[in-house]
Each structure stands twice: as structure tokens, then as C-alpha cells.
Scaffold this active site. Structure first.
Site, short mmCIF file in Angstrom:
data_model
loop_
_atom_site.label_atom_id
_atom_site.label_comp_id
_atom_site.label_asym_id
_atom_site.label_seq_id
_atom_site.Cartn_x
_atom_site.Cartn_y
_atom_site.Cartn_z
N ASP A 274 0.84 -1.16 0.09
CA ASP A 274 -0.06 0.00 -0.11
C ASP A 274 0.59 1.18 -0.01
O ASP A 274 1.97 1.32 0.58
CB ASP A 274 -0.80 0.07 1.34
N GLY A 275 0.25 2.35 -0.68
CA GLY A 275 0.87 3.55 -0.60
C GLY A 275 1.75 4.01 -1.84
O GLY A 275 2.56 5.08 -1.93
N HIS B 265 2.92 3.08 -8.97
CA HIS B 265 2.84 1.46 -8.89
C HIS B 265 3.99 0.93 -9.69
O HIS B 265 4.44 -0.02 -9.28
CB HIS B 265 1.72 1.04 -10.01
N ASN C 64 -10.83 -2.71 -6.25
CA ASN C 64 -9.92 -1.88 -7.14
C ASN C 64 -10.47 -1.79 -8.47
O ASN C 64 -10.01 -0.71 -9.13
CB ASN C 64 -8.38 -2.45 -7.14
N ILE D 221 -7.57 -4.81 7.49
CA ILE D 221 -7.21 -6.04 6.79
C ILE D 221 -7.81 -5.84 5.26
O ILE D 221 -7.48 -6.41 4.33
CB ILE D 221 -7.97 -7.12 7.38
C1 FPP Z 1 -1.62 0.03 -3.70
O1 FPP Z 1 -1.39 1.37 -3.46
C2 FPP Z 1 -1.27 -0.97 -4.56
C3 FPP Z 1 -1.69 -1.46 -5.58
C4 FPP Z 1 -3.31 -1.25 -6.03
C5 FPP Z 1 -1.13 -2.00 -6.79
C6 FPP Z 1 0.00 -2.85 -6.19
C7 FPP Z 1 0.99 -3.31 -7.41
C8 FPP Z 1 2.13 -3.20 -7.93
C9 FPP Z 1 3.27 -2.61 -6.85
C10 FPP Z 1 2.75 -3.40 -9.11
C11 FPP Z 1 3.77 -4.81 -9.26
C12 FPP Z 1 3.17 -5.82 -8.72
C13 FPP Z 1 3.39 -7.02 -8.86
C14 FPP Z 1 2.84 -8.33 -8.31
C15 FPP Z 1 4.37 -7.50 -10.09
P1 FPP Z 1 -2.35 2.53 -3.58
O2 FPP Z 1 -2.51 2.72 -5.13
O3 FPP Z 1 -3.76 1.97 -3.01
O4 FPP Z 1 -1.79 3.71 -2.80
P2 FPP Z 1 -2.39 4.77 -1.86
O5 FPP Z 1 -3.13 4.30 -0.81
O6 FPP Z 1 -1.29 5.79 -1.78
O7 FPP Z 1 -3.40 5.56 -2.93
#
Ligand code: FPP
Length: 237
Positions: A16-17, A33, A64, A191
Site C-alpha cells: 500500500d502507498g 505502481h 480496485n 485488513i
Molecule cells: C496500493 O497502492 C497498490 C496497488 C493497488 C497495486 C500494487 C501493484 C504493484 C506494486 C505492481 C507490481 C506488482 C506485482 C505483483 C508485479 P495505492 O494505489 O492504494 O496507494 P495509495 O493508498 O497511496 O493511493
């Protein structure tokens, strides 16, 4: 260091983040990402080094899908590219890739790319890297209940025979042990509809570090904290 710390058999991470990391730098969310990909690589390598048997990552939740279309499309392209790009990492380290979730919602070409890498790595036994994609805990329990109900209609003895282990085999995580340690980055402490059934006795580790800044070193801090936990599973020692 690994001698002194307890290594969880199954580590799971709520990454997350990414969005906040990008915003702090005046960049688009997708850049966050993209930056998160290197954290995936660093944690995968560290887990292999430390002898973790299962590493699972919450990459995309059922919820999502409701994000803006360009972010969803960008993430899916990134995931497809990343899974293909990391094939060498998987084969070099004998890592088996499994993608679990509501796969029927994924684009057929993404499903085909995933299936190819899953097939290529299916006999590797050093570590399983499980990517939860289009996954939610409630969805998992519901799909398990539906499949169980179908089987029970054909064989009513299943209803009496069902125990936690039998029903657990209807979840998408059948054969995968429950996570010992669940890590969530970015300061959030919830969670979020992740492994609801499987997290029954997991230890939790929360850190303020944003996912793109999380790496193998940060992972070792989580393992140190985990080592100090006294796991009683509701019993008295
Ligand atoms: C949450 O951050 C993250 C995600 C929804 C995507 C995670 C995906 C990756 C790291 C890409 C690579 C993954 C693999 C398995 C190769 P957020 O968008 O919710 O962040 P925020 O809370 O700061 O808005």
C-alpha cells in the site's frame, strides 16, 4: 542475521502507498505502481535468501476495479509486463508463480500470459510467489460456499463430513498454508477484505514506509519483530 531471527513460512504483504508515494513527488499514480515493481523484486529475492517458503502479495482487489479506468488499465498492463519480465527471476531462483483471485474478470490475454508463466514454473519448489489479483476475502469465501453447495447437492454426506480443513480446500488458497505474518505498508492498519478466513491466527506488522520504499531490508525488520511475538493460537502455554 538469519540465524537470530525466526523466518515465517508464509509471509503475505498488502502493498500500500504507491499513490501517495507518487503524489509526494508530483507524479501520476501509475508512476507509484511502477516504482512498486522494484519492491516486489527486492522482497522476492530477500525471501528466497531467507528461506521463506511462501510469499504472497495483494496486488489488486475486487474493489480496485472501481478505480478510474486509466489507472486500472495501466495497472493491468504493468502486471502483465512485470510477470513476463520477471520470468528469469523466477527460473533463476526456482520460484513457482501462482496467481489467485477472480480470474474470470481478467483480460483473456493477461490470463494467457499468466497461465504460460504458471506452467513454466509449476515444478519449482524453492518458493511459491502468490499474487492475489482481482481477489477479496469475502469473494473467496462465497465462491468456496457455492462450489461446496454444488458438491453437497450431489453428495449430501459432505455436509456432515465438512470440517475446517475440508471447507478450506474450496478456497483458492487450498494447499497453501495460512500466512504466519501479514505486513501492510503505508501506515494503514486494516485488513481491507484480504485473507479473511486464512488470517485467523496471522501476526500483523504495520509500517509507515510506503510500498515503493519498502525493500529486503525493511522486510528483515518485520521478521525481527515477528521473532519476538508469542504465538499461542488461543491456547495456554
Ligand atoms: C496500493 O497502492 C497498490 C496497488 C493497488 C497495486 C500494487 C501493484 C504493484 C506494486 C505492481 C507490481 C506488482 C506485482 C505483483 C508485479 P495505492 O494505489 O492504494 O496507494 P495509495 O493508498 O497511496 O493511493
Amino acid at each position: 542475521m538469519s540465524d537470530a531471527i525466526k523466518i515465517p513460512r508464509h509471509v503475505s504483504i498488502v502493498m500500500d502507498g504507491n499513490g501517495r508515494w507518487a503524489k509526494m513527488r508530483g507524479k501520476k499514480r501509475l508512476e507509484g505502481h511502477k516504482a512498486g515493481e522494484k519492491s516486489v523484486r527486492s522482497c522476492t529475492e530477500e525471501c528466497v535468501r531467507q528461506g521463506v517458503r511462501y510469499l504472497s502479495l495483494f496486488a489488486f482487489s475486487e474493489e480496485n476495479w472501481a478505480r478510474p479506468k486509466d489507472e486500472v488499465e495501466g495497472l493491468m498492463t504493468l502486471l502483465a509486463g512485470s510477470i513476463k519480465k520477471e520470468t528469469k527471476l523466477f527460473t533463476d531462483n526456482k520460484v513457482r508463480l501462482r496467481v489467485l483471485g477472480n480470474r474470470s474478470r481478467l483480460d483473456p490475454s493477461l490470463n494467457a500470459d499468466i497461465a504460460e508463466v504458471e506452467e513454466l514454473t509449476k515444478d519449482f519448489e524453492r518458493m511459491d510467489l502468490i499474487v492475489f489479483l482481482s481477489y477479496s476475502g469475502k469473494w473467496d469465501i462465497l465462491q468456496a460456499a457455492k462450489r461446496f453447495a454444488r458438491d453437497a447437492a450431489a453428495d449430501p454426506s459432505l455436509i456432515e463430513r465438512a470440517d475446517l480443513s475440508l471447507f478450506g480446500n474450496y478456497l483458492v488458497t487450498a494447499e497453501i498454508p495460512d500466512p504466519d505474518l501479514i505486513i501492510r505498508t503505508s501506515g494503514e492498519q486494516r485488513i481491507s477484505n484480504y485473507l479473511l478466513w486464512q488470517a485467523a491466527y496471522s501476526e500483523f506488522y504495520f509500517t509507515d514506509v510506503l510500498w515503493p520504499d519498502f525493500d529486503g531490508k525493511e522486510l528483515l525488520k518485520a521478521f525481527e519483530e515477528y521473532s519476538s511475538r508469542d504465538r499461542r493460537y488461543g491456547k495456554v502455554k
